[in-house]
Design a protein around this motif. Structure first.
Motif, mmCIF file in Angstrom:
data_model
loop_
_atom_site.group_PDB
_atom_site.id
_atom_site.type_symbol
_atom_site.label_atom_id
_atom_site.label_comp_id
_atom_site.label_asym_id
_atom_site.label_seq_id
_atom_site.Cartn_x
_atom_site.Cartn_y
_atom_site.Cartn_z
ATOM 1 N N THR A 289 41.681 41.980 29.947
ATOM 2 C CA THR A 289 42.494 43.182 30.126
ATOM 3 C C THR A 289 43.355 43.058 31.382
ATOM 4 O OG1 THR A 289 40.653 44.412 29.173
ATOM 5 C CG2 THR A 289 42.390 45.704 30.227
ATOM 6 N N ALA A 290 42.738 42.592 32.465
ATOM 7 C CA ALA A 290 43.456 42.475 33.743
ATOM 8 C C ALA A 290 44.640 41.523 33.620
ATOM 9 C CB ALA A 290 42.503 42.001 34.843
ATOM 10 N N VAL A 291 44.427 40.413 32.897
ATOM 11 C CA VAL A 291 45.510 39.449 32.708
ATOM 12 C C VAL A 291 46.620 40.078 31.862
ATOM 13 C CG1 VAL A 291 46.133 37.240 31.638
ATOM 14 C CG2 VAL A 291 44.060 37.409 33.035
ATOM 15 N N ALA A 292 46.223 40.752 30.798
ATOM 16 C CA ALA A 292 47.206 41.396 29.914
ATOM 17 C C ALA A 292 48.003 42.467 30.658
ATOM 18 C CB ALA A 292 46.499 42.006 28.705
ATOM 19 N N ASN A 293 47.331 43.202 31.531
ATOM 20 C CA ASN A 293 47.999 44.284 32.277
ATOM 21 C C ASN A 293 48.627 43.805 33.579
ATOM 22 O OD1 ASN A 293 46.987 45.898 30.299
ATOM 23 N ND2 ASN A 293 45.345 46.773 31.556
ATOM 24 N N ALA B 282 35.749 33.289 43.396
ATOM 25 C CA ALA B 282 34.650 32.336 43.217
ATOM 26 C C ALA B 282 33.802 32.730 41.997
ATOM 27 C CB ALA B 282 33.791 32.283 44.473
ATOM 28 N N GLU B 283 33.829 34.024 41.643
ATOM 29 C CA GLU B 283 33.104 34.466 40.446
ATOM 30 C C GLU B 283 33.977 34.425 39.190
ATOM 31 O OE1 GLU B 283 31.390 38.454 40.531
ATOM 32 O OE2 GLU B 283 30.228 38.037 38.707
ATOM 33 N N PHE B 284 35.228 34.914 39.291
ATOM 34 C CA PHE B 284 35.987 35.040 38.045
ATOM 35 C C PHE B 284 36.787 33.796 37.654
ATOM 36 C CE2 PHE B 284 39.191 37.102 40.914
ATOM 37 C CZ PHE B 284 40.352 36.441 40.534
ATOM 38 N N ILE B 285 37.117 32.919 38.611
ATOM 39 C CA ILE B 285 37.859 31.702 38.237
ATOM 40 C C ILE B 285 37.027 30.802 37.300
ATOM 41 C CG2 ILE B 285 38.878 29.534 39.099
ATOM 42 C CD1 ILE B 285 40.774 31.665 39.777
ATOM 43 N N PRO B 286 35.752 30.534 37.617
ATOM 44 C CA PRO B 286 34.957 29.717 36.690
ATOM 45 C C PRO B 286 34.854 30.327 35.289
ATOM 46 C CG PRO B 286 33.847 29.862 38.802
ATOM 47 C CD PRO B 286 35.002 30.828 38.854
ATOM 48 N N ILE B 287 34.798 31.664 35.208
ATOM 49 C CA ILE B 287 34.750 32.325 33.904
ATOM 50 C C ILE B 287 36.100 32.144 33.191
ATOM 51 C CG2 ILE B 287 34.497 34.554 32.714
ATOM 52 C CD1 ILE B 287 32.520 35.353 34.970
ATOM 53 N N ALA B 288 37.188 32.317 33.941
ATOM 54 C CA ALA B 288 38.526 32.109 33.374
ATOM 55 C C ALA B 288 38.672 30.678 32.850
ATOM 56 C CB ALA B 288 39.598 32.396 34.428
ATOM 57 N N GLU B 289 38.063 29.718 33.555
ATOM 58 C CA GLU B 289 38.122 28.319 33.114
ATOM 59 C C GLU B 289 37.358 28.141 31.801
ATOM 60 O OE1 GLU B 289 38.501 26.077 37.459
ATOM 61 O OE2 GLU B 289 36.516 26.356 36.582
ATOM 62 N N ASP B 290 36.182 28.763 31.725
ATOM 63 C CA ASP B 290 35.336 28.613 30.540
ATOM 64 C C ASP B 290 35.929 29.244 29.292
ATOM 65 O OD1 ASP B 290 33.517 27.204 31.932
ATOM 66 O OD2 ASP B 290 31.975 28.771 32.022
ATOM 67 N N VAL B 291 36.604 30.378 29.455
ATOM 68 C CA VAL B 291 37.069 31.096 28.272
ATOM 69 C C VAL B 291 38.555 30.855 27.977
ATOM 70 C CG1 VAL B 291 35.267 32.837 28.557
ATOM 71 C CG2 VAL B 291 37.557 33.270 29.495
ATOM 72 N N GLY B 292 39.138 29.888 28.676
ATOM 73 C CA GLY B 292 40.512 29.509 28.353
ATOM 74 C C GLY B 292 41.582 30.453 28.875
ATOM 75 N N LEU B 293 41.261 31.208 29.917
ATOM 76 C CA LEU B 293 42.272 32.102 30.497
ATOM 77 C C LEU B 293 42.983 31.476 31.694
ATOM 78 C CD1 LEU B 293 40.451 35.579 30.461
ATOM 79 C CD2 LEU B 293 42.612 35.045 29.303
ATOM 80 N N ILE B 294 42.462 30.335 32.161
ATOM 81 C CA ILE B 294 42.968 29.797 33.432
ATOM 82 C C ILE B 294 44.407 29.291 33.336
ATOM 83 C CG2 ILE B 294 42.115 27.403 33.209
ATOM 84 C CD1 ILE B 294 42.061 29.567 36.420
ATOM 85 N N GLU B 295 44.804 28.774 32.180
ATOM 86 C CA GLU B 295 46.185 28.277 32.050
ATOM 87 C C GLU B 295 47.173 29.416 32.292
ATOM 88 O OE1 GLU B 295 43.844 27.503 29.845
ATOM 89 O OE2 GLU B 295 43.941 25.352 29.375
ATOM 90 N N GLN B 296 46.887 30.548 31.645
ATOM 91 C CA GLN B 296 47.775 31.702 31.766
ATOM 92 C C GLN B 296 47.767 32.256 33.199
ATOM 93 O OE1 GLN B 296 46.828 34.693 28.846
ATOM 94 N NE2 GLN B 296 48.494 36.036 29.531
ATOM 95 N N ILE B 297 46.566 32.401 33.766
ATOM 96 C CA ILE B 297 46.456 32.901 35.136
ATOM 97 C C ILE B 297 47.134 31.926 36.096
ATOM 98 C CG2 ILE B 297 44.841 33.407 37.032
ATOM 99 C CD1 ILE B 297 42.835 34.356 34.904
ATOM 100 N N GLY B 298 46.863 30.645 35.901
ATOM 101 C CA GLY B 298 47.402 29.611 36.786
ATOM 102 C C GLY B 298 48.922 29.571 36.764
ATOM 103 N N ALA B 299 49.493 29.705 35.571
ATOM 104 C CA ALA B 299 50.951 29.688 35.449
ATOM 105 C C ALA B 299 51.552 30.898 36.163
ATOM 106 C CB ALA B 299 51.368 29.675 33.977
ATOM 107 N N TRP B 300 50.858 32.043 36.050
ATOM 108 C CA TRP B 300 51.324 33.264 36.723
ATOM 109 C C TRP B 300 51.285 33.088 38.244
ATOM 110 C CZ3 TRP B 300 48.775 36.760 39.991
ATOM 111 C CH2 TRP B 300 49.479 37.949 40.260
ATOM 112 N N VAL B 301 50.211 32.472 38.733
ATOM 113 C CA VAL B 301 50.050 32.241 40.180
ATOM 114 C C VAL B 301 51.172 31.334 40.710
ATOM 115 C CG1 VAL B 301 48.594 31.064 41.891
ATOM 116 C CG2 VAL B 301 47.555 32.666 40.278
#
Ligand code: C2E
Ligand code: CA
Ligand code: CA
Ligand code: CA
Length: 275
Positions: A32-36, A74-93
């Motif tokens: 949700t946070a990524v979408a919003n 440190a808590e949410f980045i590993p979860i983002a990596e596991d569930v495939g959200l990191i590419e989208q978050i990383g590109a935004w960063v």
């Protein structure tokens, strides 16, 4: 004793359950946070140990959830990596970082943290090239912080992507240096522009001779290889002085400045430039 054993298992099960439930919750809320677009970035300066001028600013993700409060990367980045959200978050960063840095004085670079998972395809290169083009930020003002876990991958894609990114003129820094497995062999394989000495070596540099010897050796190594050196987690005047004396060129830590929102960073840059 038998009952006690069973209770212990029940306790174990329940705490495992709580951890799994928090993880699921974080995963859902993160989507949700990524979408919003409700993730934000803080910025922490790295200064020249000689004259105190800001050379670089590291971007650090922040997530302030309405009911869960502040959740650490440190808590949410590993979860983002596991569930495939990191590419989208990383590109935004990367995009957000380049856009923000384009407004800073041209002597100040931006450092962005990369996850090994972002090296999965051609997306990373494309998002960096697009962010540079759209922001107008010169490639030499973008620095990417990678960790050794990336280099552990014996993937030719990692090597070719790093080479392509470097060819753009972007700088590559090796983060958390000293905590990995075989750092030295990577120094021969890849041309890093910067080594960031892990804060675990800095925290006891005043009291521990071994830490001081290791840091001193790393700095000498960087000097001989022509790689610039940064220390993270500088919290005391004593640590600052020692690192300055040892010739570590860039310093970062709470003593100099905490990670702060973009507008605060702008004031920090202005006050430092006037000093
Ligand atoms: P890191 O890249 O090693 O970042 C350094 C961490 O140390 C940051 O924690 C920073 O706030 C903290 N720090 C800075 N100065 C001091 C100090 O003087 N003393 C102490 N005790 N700590 C200090 P933070 O912001 O919680 O980030 C934790 C980790 O999350 C980062 O470690 C990085 O691995 C990851 N991370 C943060 N933002 C991003 C991002 O945009 N992308 C990716 N892939 N990872 C990120
Ligand atoms: Ca970092
Ligand atoms: Ca680090
Ligand atoms: Ca770290």
């Amino acid at each position: 004793a038998k009952a006690e054993g069973r209770n212990r298992f029940q306790f174990f099960d329940r705490s495992l359950d709580a951890a799994a439930r928090r993880r699921n919750l974080i995963e859902q809320e993160l989507r949700t946070a990524v979408a919003n677009e409700s993730l934000t970035m803080n910025f922490q300066p790295l200064v020249d140990s000689g004259d105190g001028q800001v050379l670089c600013v590291e971007s650090l993700l922040r997530w302030n959830h309405a009911t869960l409060g502040a959740i650490s990367p440190a808590e949410f980045i590993p979860i983002a990596e596991d569930v495939g959200l990191i590419e989208q978050i990383g590109a935004w960063v990367i995009r957000q970082g380049c856009m923000t840095a384009a407004a800073w004085p041209e002597t100040v670079r931006i450092a962005v943290n990369l996850s090994p998972r972002q090296f999965g395809g051609t997306g990373l290169y494309a998002s960096i090239a697009a962010a540079l083009r759209d922001s107008g930020l010169p490639p030499s003002r973008l620095e990417l912080e990678v960790t050794e876990s990336l280099l552990l991958k014996t993937d030719t894609l990692v090597e070719s992507t790093l080479t392509a990114i470097k060819a753009l003129g972007v700088r590559i820094a090796l983060d958390d240096f000293g905590t990995g497995y075989s750092s030295l062999s990577y120094l021969r394989k890849y041309r890093f522009d910067k080594l960031k000495i892990d804060q675990s070596f800095i925290s006891d540099i005043e009291s521990n001779r071994d830490s001081r010897a290791i840091v001193s050796a790393i700095i000498a190594l960087g000097r001989d290889l022509g790689i610039s050196l940064a220390a993270e987690g500088v919290e005391t005047e004593g640590q600052y002085k020692i690192l300055q004396t040892l010739g570590c060129s860039e310093l970062q830590g709470y003593l100099i400045g905490r990670p702060m929102p973009s507008d605060e960073l702008s004031s920090f840059l202005t006050s430092r430039a006037a000093a």
